[in-house]
Design a protein around this motif. Structure first.
Motif, PDB file in Angstrom:
ATOM      1  N   PHE A 172       0.868  -1.187   0.000  1.00  0.00           N
ATOM      2  CA  PHE A 172       0.000   0.000   0.000  1.00  0.00           C
ATOM      3  C   PHE A 172       0.898   1.228   0.000  1.00  0.00           C
ATOM      4  N   HIS A 173       0.754   2.065  -1.046  1.00  0.00           N
ATOM      5  CA  HIS A 173       1.623   3.238  -1.171  1.00  0.00           C
ATOM      6  C   HIS A 173       0.865   4.551  -1.276  1.00  0.00           C
ATOM      7  N   GLY A 174      -0.480   4.523  -1.223  1.00  0.00           N
ATOM      8  CA  GLY A 174      -1.228   5.770  -1.257  1.00  0.00           C
ATOM      9  C   GLY A 174      -2.420   5.711  -2.190  1.00  0.00           C
ATOM     10  N   ARG A 175      -3.105   6.856  -2.335  1.00  0.00           N
ATOM     11  CA  ARG A 175      -4.362   6.893  -3.079  1.00  0.00           C
ATOM     12  C   ARG A 175      -4.343   7.846  -4.268  1.00  0.00           C
ATOM     13  N   THR A 176      -3.175   8.309  -4.678  1.00  0.00           N
ATOM     14  CA  THR A 176      -3.103   8.990  -5.973  1.00  0.00           C
ATOM     15  C   THR A 176      -3.128   7.921  -7.065  1.00  0.00           C
ATOM     16  N   TRP A 228      -7.546  -2.865  -6.840  1.00  0.00           N
ATOM     17  CA  TRP A 228      -7.189  -1.495  -7.181  1.00  0.00           C
ATOM     18  C   TRP A 228      -6.787  -1.329  -8.632  1.00  0.00           C
ATOM     19  N   ASP A 229      -6.509  -2.434  -9.319  1.00  0.00           N
ATOM     20  CA  ASP A 229      -6.105  -2.326 -10.715  1.00  0.00           C
ATOM     21  C   ASP A 229      -7.265  -1.927 -11.622  1.00  0.00           C
ATOM     22  N   THR A 230      -8.496  -2.092 -11.152  1.00  0.00           N
ATOM     23  CA  THR A 230      -9.666  -1.758 -11.981  1.00  0.00           C
ATOM     24  C   THR A 230     -10.481  -0.583 -11.423  1.00  0.00           C
ATOM     25  N   MET A 231     -10.209  -0.155 -10.206  1.00  0.00           N
ATOM     26  CA  MET A 231     -11.066   0.849  -9.553  1.00  0.00           C
ATOM     27  C   MET A 231     -11.120   2.160 -10.336  1.00  0.00           C
ATOM     28  N   PHE A 232      -9.964   2.646 -10.765  1.00  0.00           N
ATOM     29  CA  PHE A 232      -9.909   3.880 -11.547  1.00  0.00           C
ATOM     30  C   PHE A 232      -9.101   3.643 -12.828  1.00  0.00           C
ATOM     31  N   MET A 252      -1.632   4.317  -6.247  1.00  0.00           N
ATOM     32  CA  MET A 252      -2.547   3.183  -6.302  1.00  0.00           C
ATOM     33  C   MET A 252      -2.047   2.130  -7.294  1.00  0.00           C
ATOM     34  N   SER A 253      -1.479   2.598  -8.387  1.00  0.00           N
ATOM     35  CA  SER A 253      -0.931   1.670  -9.371  1.00  0.00           C
ATOM     36  C   SER A 253       0.279   0.943  -8.810  1.00  0.00           C
ATOM     37  N   ALA A 254       1.057   1.631  -8.001  1.00  0.00           N
ATOM     38  CA  ALA A 254       2.218   1.008  -7.364  1.00  0.00           C
ATOM     39  C   ALA A 254       1.795   0.004  -6.299  1.00  0.00           C
ATOM     40  N   SER A 255       0.644   0.216  -5.689  1.00  0.00           N
ATOM     41  CA  SER A 255       0.171  -0.652  -4.609  1.00  0.00           C
ATOM     42  C   SER A 255      -0.254  -2.008  -5.148  1.00  0.00           C
ATOM     43  N   GLY A 256      -0.142  -3.006  -4.285  1.00  0.00           N
ATOM     44  CA  GLY A 256      -0.553  -4.353  -4.665  1.00  0.00           C
ATOM     45  C   GLY A 256      -1.836  -4.784  -4.003  1.00  0.00           C
TER      46      GLY A 256
END
Length: 397
Positions: free
Chosen positions: A136-140, A152-156, A144-148
């Protein structure tokens, strides 16, 4: 008996998460008080943010003193607290340069930009950053793309490209992702949102050796695990390694919006126009940050965090054995209790609604509880929390 509070008119607050029908109005140390006068033993502390508890006197003094002198001269100028906090951080770490931000996500976004900038100059435009499943690296959009985090890969969608995912504590999974486009590896020393999963010393040392041999940067995201949370000032110090970039958030401000991006001289390659921010490094926030770091560095403080972390671990192991659960894990005062079934959310609700005093805990996964108390929590409060937890487990069993 608590008097009923007036009805909460919250219609203008944007809905982003379910919230109970109460308002927190006061805090002191490890305790919060709501609009009904009910007290809560707080083992969340704003998700590891309030490292010195609620309304810490040193932080209040720093805020009051600085607010009377200078709040925001603009980031076009140096200010004294900015310089003082920068020096505190570099004198007590392996890094040489600091950029202040307002949130951990913003600091991580800056780390991604810095690594890519370095790749443009030093690795023929390499830009990919290997991250890890369940990180988890944040919500930008970039963090979000960096996070695993699953889903989250489809949310935005579409995601920002360039973040292949390895498996924590598996060096082979990192090595197989490396290409000529790889510029860095970004890792949380302890995965917080992923379930309080520590990196092993063997893995971190192997990762540092491999990245050095292959001219790849190592970025440690210490937004949750840094600033004393694990019993050392910075979590990377447990592993006897020196990363190239580190990000801090949450605890560095003790409750005010403050974060930091730190780098070695060899990596700090931003030029004018690359990075900035309207409020970044303002003296009001950095004065508070300096107070926080000075208190963490006080003689015996970090040792006390380690001692209390051992106590919390021992108590959680005792609970695990008593209720036939699946153990505990963590580092310092960032710990998790593994449950035997998906009862985490139920325990969180029961703990909050308990009377006459509530307990605030967190369940980032359905089958575990996470504990992030103030670093100056008392041993008596740790035992009190664990006794309440025993009471709750008896209810659900």
């Amino acid at each position: 008996m608590n008097k009923p509070a007036p009805t909460i008119d919250n219609h203008s607050v944007m809905f982003i998460t379910p919230r109970p029908e109460l308002t927190m109005v006061e805090g002191n140390g490890s305790w919060l008080t709501d609009n009904n006068g009910k007290r809560y033993l707080d083992f969340l502390q704003g998700w590891a943010v309030n490292c010195l508890g609620h309304c810490n006197p040193g932080m209040i003094e720093a805020l009051n003193t600085q607010a009377k002198k200078l709040i925001n001269p603009s980031p076009a100028f140096y200010n004294e607290p900015m310089i003082r906090l920068s020096n505190l951080l570099t004198e007590n770490s392996c890094f040489n340069k600091v950029f202040f931000a307002n949130s951990g996500a913003e600091a991580n976004e800056g780390a991604i930009k810095l690594a890519r900038k370095w790749g443009q100059s030093n690795k023929a435009g390499a830009f990919e950053i290997i991250t890890f499943d369940h990180s988890f690296h944040g919500r930008t959009l970039a963090t979000m793309s960096a996070s695993g985090k699953p889903g989250w890969d489809t949310m935005f969608a579409p995601q920002v490209p360039g973040f292949p995912k390895a498996e924590l504590n598996d060096i082979a999974s990192v090595k197989k992702l490396v290409t000529d486009k790889t510029v860095a590896v970004m890792i949380e020393p302890v995965q917080g949102e992923g379930g309080v999963i520590p990196s092993t010393k063997e893995f971190m040392q192997s990762l540092r050796q491999f990245t050095k041999e292959n001219n790849i940067l190592l970025i440690v995201d210490e937004v949750q695990a840094g600033c004393g949370r694990t019993g050392k000032l910075f979590a990377y110090q447990h592993y006897d390694i020196e990363p190239d970039i580190m990000t801090l958030g949450k605890g560095i401000g003790g409750g005010v919006p403050l974060a930091a991006l730190m780098a070695t001289d060899a990596v700090a390659c931003f030029v004018p126009g690359d990075q900035g921010g309207t409020y970044n490094g303002n003296p009001l926030m950095t004065a508070v940050g300096a107070s926080v770091i000075e208190q963490l560095l006080a003689p015996g403080f970090l040792e006390s965090v380690r001692t209390k972390g051992e106590l919390l671990s021992k108590e959680l192991l005792s609970i695990s054995a008593e209720f036939k659960l699946e153990g505990e894990r963590g580092e310092g005062l960032l710990r998790a209790l593994m449950l035997s079934s998906d009862i985490g959310a139920k325990l969180v609700e029961l703990a909050r609604d308990r009377n006459p005093e509530g307990l605030l805990i967190n369940s980032p996964r359905p089958n575990l509880l996470r504990f992030m108390p103030a670093l100056n929590v008392s041993e008596a409060e740790i035992r009190q929390m664990c006794n309440i937890l025993r009471e709750l487990l008896k209810q659900v069993s």
